[in-house]
Design a protein around this motif. Structure first.
Motif, PDB file in Angstrom:
ATOM      1  N   VAL A  16       0.857  -1.186   0.000  1.00 37.30           N
ATOM      2  CA  VAL A  16       0.000   0.000   0.000  1.00 37.30           C
ATOM      3  C   VAL A  16       0.889   1.231   0.000  1.00 37.30           C
ATOM      4  N   THR A  17       0.625   2.150  -0.931  1.00 36.16           N
ATOM      5  CA  THR A  17       1.358   3.412  -0.998  1.00 36.16           C
ATOM      6  C   THR A  17       0.347   4.546  -0.909  1.00 36.16           C
ATOM      7  N   ILE A  18       0.526   5.430   0.074  1.00 41.92           N
ATOM      8  CA  ILE A  18      -0.350   6.585   0.265  1.00 41.92           C
ATOM      9  C   ILE A  18       0.453   7.839  -0.070  1.00 41.92           C
ATOM     10  N   THR A  19      -0.042   8.616  -1.027  1.00 39.77           N
ATOM     11  CA  THR A  19       0.651   9.847  -1.419  1.00 39.77           C
ATOM     12  C   THR A  19      -0.315  11.012  -1.287  1.00 39.77           C
ATOM     13  N   PRO A  20      -0.245  11.765  -0.167  1.00 40.38           N
ATOM     14  CA  PRO A  20      -1.102  12.948  -0.006  1.00 40.38           C
ATOM     15  C   PRO A  20      -0.715  14.050  -0.993  1.00 40.38           C
ATOM     16  N   GLY A  21      -1.514  15.108  -1.007  1.00 41.09           N
ATOM     17  CA  GLY A  21      -1.281  16.238  -1.894  1.00 41.09           C
ATOM     18  C   GLY A  21       0.066  16.904  -1.699  1.00 41.09           C
ATOM     19  N   THR A  22       0.714  16.670  -0.569  1.00 44.25           N
ATOM     20  CA  THR A  22       2.037  17.239  -0.322  1.00 44.25           C
ATOM     21  C   THR A  22       3.097  16.547  -1.155  1.00 44.25           C
ATOM     22  N   GLY A  23       2.785  15.341  -1.664  1.00 43.98           N
ATOM     23  CA  GLY A  23       3.734  14.603  -2.497  1.00 43.98           C
ATOM     24  C   GLY A  23       4.637  13.661  -1.725  1.00 43.98           C
ATOM     25  N   ALA A  24       4.672  13.765  -0.403  1.00 44.08           N
ATOM     26  CA  ALA A  24       5.525  12.899   0.412  1.00 44.08           C
ATOM     27  C   ALA A  24       4.797  11.589   0.699  1.00 44.08           C
ATOM     28  N   GLU A  25       5.392  10.464   0.302  1.00 46.75           N
ATOM     29  CA  GLU A  25       4.764   9.166   0.534  1.00 46.75           C
ATOM     30  C   GLU A  25       4.692   8.848   2.018  1.00 46.75           C
ATOM     31  N   ILE A  26       3.587   8.256   2.417  1.00 48.09           N
ATOM     32  CA  ILE A  26       3.428   7.799   3.797  1.00 48.09           C
ATOM     33  C   ILE A  26       3.941   6.371   3.866  1.00 48.09           C
ATOM     34  N   ALA A  85      -4.009  16.609   9.099  1.00 47.65           N
ATOM     35  CA  ALA A  85      -4.259  17.484   7.944  1.00 47.65           C
ATOM     36  C   ALA A  85      -5.725  17.386   7.514  1.00 47.65           C
ATOM     37  N   ALA A  86      -6.294  16.175   7.577  1.00 50.40           N
ATOM     38  CA  ALA A  86      -7.709  16.007   7.220  1.00 50.40           C
ATOM     39  C   ALA A  86      -8.606  16.685   8.251  1.00 50.40           C
ATOM     40  N   LYS A  87      -8.277  16.563   9.531  1.00 57.99           N
ATOM     41  CA  LYS A  87      -9.080  17.215  10.582  1.00 57.99           C
ATOM     42  C   LYS A  87      -9.014  18.729  10.465  1.00 57.99           C
ATOM     43  N   ASP A  88      -7.864  19.246  10.025  1.00 57.77           N
ATOM     44  CA  ASP A  88      -7.687  20.693   9.863  1.00 57.77           C
ATOM     45  C   ASP A  88      -8.331  21.220   8.577  1.00 57.77           C
ATOM     46  N   GLY A  89      -8.807  20.313   7.712  1.00 56.04           N
ATOM     47  CA  GLY A  89      -9.454  20.723   6.467  1.00 56.04           C
ATOM     48  C   GLY A  89      -8.479  21.118   5.377  1.00 56.04           C
ATOM     49  N   THR A  90      -7.251  20.681   5.473  1.00 57.84           N
ATOM     50  CA  THR A  90      -6.234  21.022   4.486  1.00 57.84           C
ATOM     51  C   THR A  90      -6.489  20.285   3.175  1.00 57.84           C
ATOM     52  N   ILE A  91      -6.413  20.995   2.062  1.00 59.98           N
ATOM     53  CA  ILE A  91      -6.611  20.379   0.756  1.00 59.98           C
ATOM     54  C   ILE A  91      -5.552  19.331   0.479  1.00 59.98           C
ATOM     55  N   ALA A  92      -4.380  19.469   1.093  1.00 54.31           N
ATOM     56  CA  ALA A  92      -3.294  18.504   0.914  1.00 54.31           C
ATOM     57  C   ALA A  92      -3.638  17.148   1.523  1.00 54.31           C
ATOM     58  N   ALA A  93      -4.736  17.073   2.282  1.00 55.15           N
ATOM     59  CA  ALA A  93      -5.132  15.795   2.883  1.00 55.15           C
ATOM     60  C   ALA A  93      -5.673  14.832   1.838  1.00 55.15           C
ATOM     61  N   LYS A  94      -6.095  15.341   0.678  1.00 55.86           N
ATOM     62  CA  LYS A  94      -6.535  14.445  -0.390  1.00 55.86           C
ATOM     63  C   LYS A  94      -5.331  13.654  -0.883  1.00 55.86           C
ATOM     64  N   ALA A  95      -5.499  12.337  -0.965  1.00 55.38           N
ATOM     65  CA  ALA A  95      -4.362  11.486  -1.304  1.00 55.38           C
ATOM     66  C   ALA A  95      -4.719  10.513  -2.411  1.00 55.38           C
ATOM     67  N   SER A  96      -3.684  10.038  -3.047  1.00 56.35           N
ATOM     68  CA  SER A  96      -3.805   8.913  -3.968  1.00 56.35           C
ATOM     69  C   SER A  96      -3.292   7.694  -3.221  1.00 56.35           C
ATOM     70  N   ILE A  97      -4.091   6.635  -3.186  1.00 54.26           N
ATOM     71  CA  ILE A  97      -3.670   5.405  -2.517  1.00 54.26           C
ATOM     72  C   ILE A  97      -3.615   4.311  -3.580  1.00 54.26           C
ATOM     73  N   VAL A  98      -2.474   3.641  -3.660  1.00 54.19           N
ATOM     74  CA  VAL A  98      -2.295   2.551  -4.606  1.00 54.19           C
ATOM     75  C   VAL A  98      -2.119   1.260  -3.809  1.00 54.19           C
ATOM     76  N   ILE A  99      -2.950   0.263  -4.134  1.00 56.69           N
ATOM     77  CA  ILE A  99      -2.882  -1.045  -3.494  1.00 56.69           C
ATOM     78  C   ILE A  99      -2.466  -2.037  -4.568  1.00 56.69           C
ATOM     79  N   GLU A 100      -1.338  -2.703  -4.339  1.00 59.72           N
ATOM     80  CA  GLU A 100      -0.806  -3.649  -5.316  1.00 59.72           C
ATOM     81  C   GLU A 100      -0.828  -5.059  -4.745  1.00 59.72           C
ATOM     82  N   LEU A 101      -1.404  -5.992  -5.485  1.00 63.13           N
ATOM     83  CA  LEU A 101      -1.346  -7.399  -5.124  1.00 63.13           C
ATOM     84  C   LEU A 101      -0.114  -7.975  -5.797  1.00 63.13           C
ATOM     85  N   LEU A 102       0.711  -8.671  -5.011  1.00 60.89           N
ATOM     86  CA  LEU A 102       1.967  -9.203  -5.527  1.00 60.89           C
ATOM     87  C   LEU A 102       1.872 -10.710  -5.731  1.00 60.89           C
ATOM     88  N   SER A 103       2.724 -11.233  -6.607  1.00 63.31           N
ATOM     89  CA  SER A 103       2.785 -12.678  -6.821  1.00 63.31           C
ATOM     90  C   SER A 103       3.324 -13.354  -5.562  1.00 63.31           C
TER      91      SER A 103
END
Length: 151
Positions: A16-26, A85-103
């Protein structure tokens, strides 16, 4: 990407990769991901002059379900900073989450789901109990998203 095979893949190797609007991966590892679903609502419609006596199904809105992530409690604060960031209402809280199933041997990605404009909805802390020395302190994060795309 997925290759033709007769045996289904096991659900135990994923990333699982979470990338908020700030661009820094979680950096967060999860033991469970559940609730990935998409739903398309339909309306019944029939024109009075239709030659057949049944309704047409007209597609309307589509929506993605809430996705739940579970993990053992760790010392990293990345996830909590995203939650703040989400509780503060920051637009940067919107994130792209990628879930990859591996072999099975983790050498290839066989399926990928992308959650767009994901935001934390609910965090649940661990249940603390003195009785179980073998238990792991687990936390749960529920996110909402605008779309789930299979890539």
């Amino acid at each position: 990407m997925a290759v033709q095979r007769d045996d289904p893949y096991g659900p135990f190797n994923f990333r699982v990769t979470i990338t908020p609007g700030t661009g820094a991966e979680i950096k967060a590892a999860f033991s469970d991901v559940s609730g990935m679903n998409a739903e398309i609502t339909h309306a019944d419609y029939r024109v009075g002059s239709d030659p057949v006596n049944h309704v047409r199904k007209i597609p309307l809105m589509n929506k993605a379900g809430d996705v739940t992530f579970k993990r053992g409690l760790v010392g990293s604060l990345d996830l909590f900073q995203w939650l703040k960031a989400a509780k503060d209402g920051t637009i940067a809280a919107k994130a792209s989450i990628v879930i990859e199933l591996l072999s099975e041997d983790r050498s290839a990605t066989v399926a990928t789901w992308q959650l767009t404009n994901a935001r934390p909805q609910k965090w649940t802390g661990p249940t603390l109990a003195a009785k179980g020395a073998t238990d792991v302190a687990m936390e749960e994060l529920v996110v909402v998203c605008e779309d789930i795309v299979y890539a």
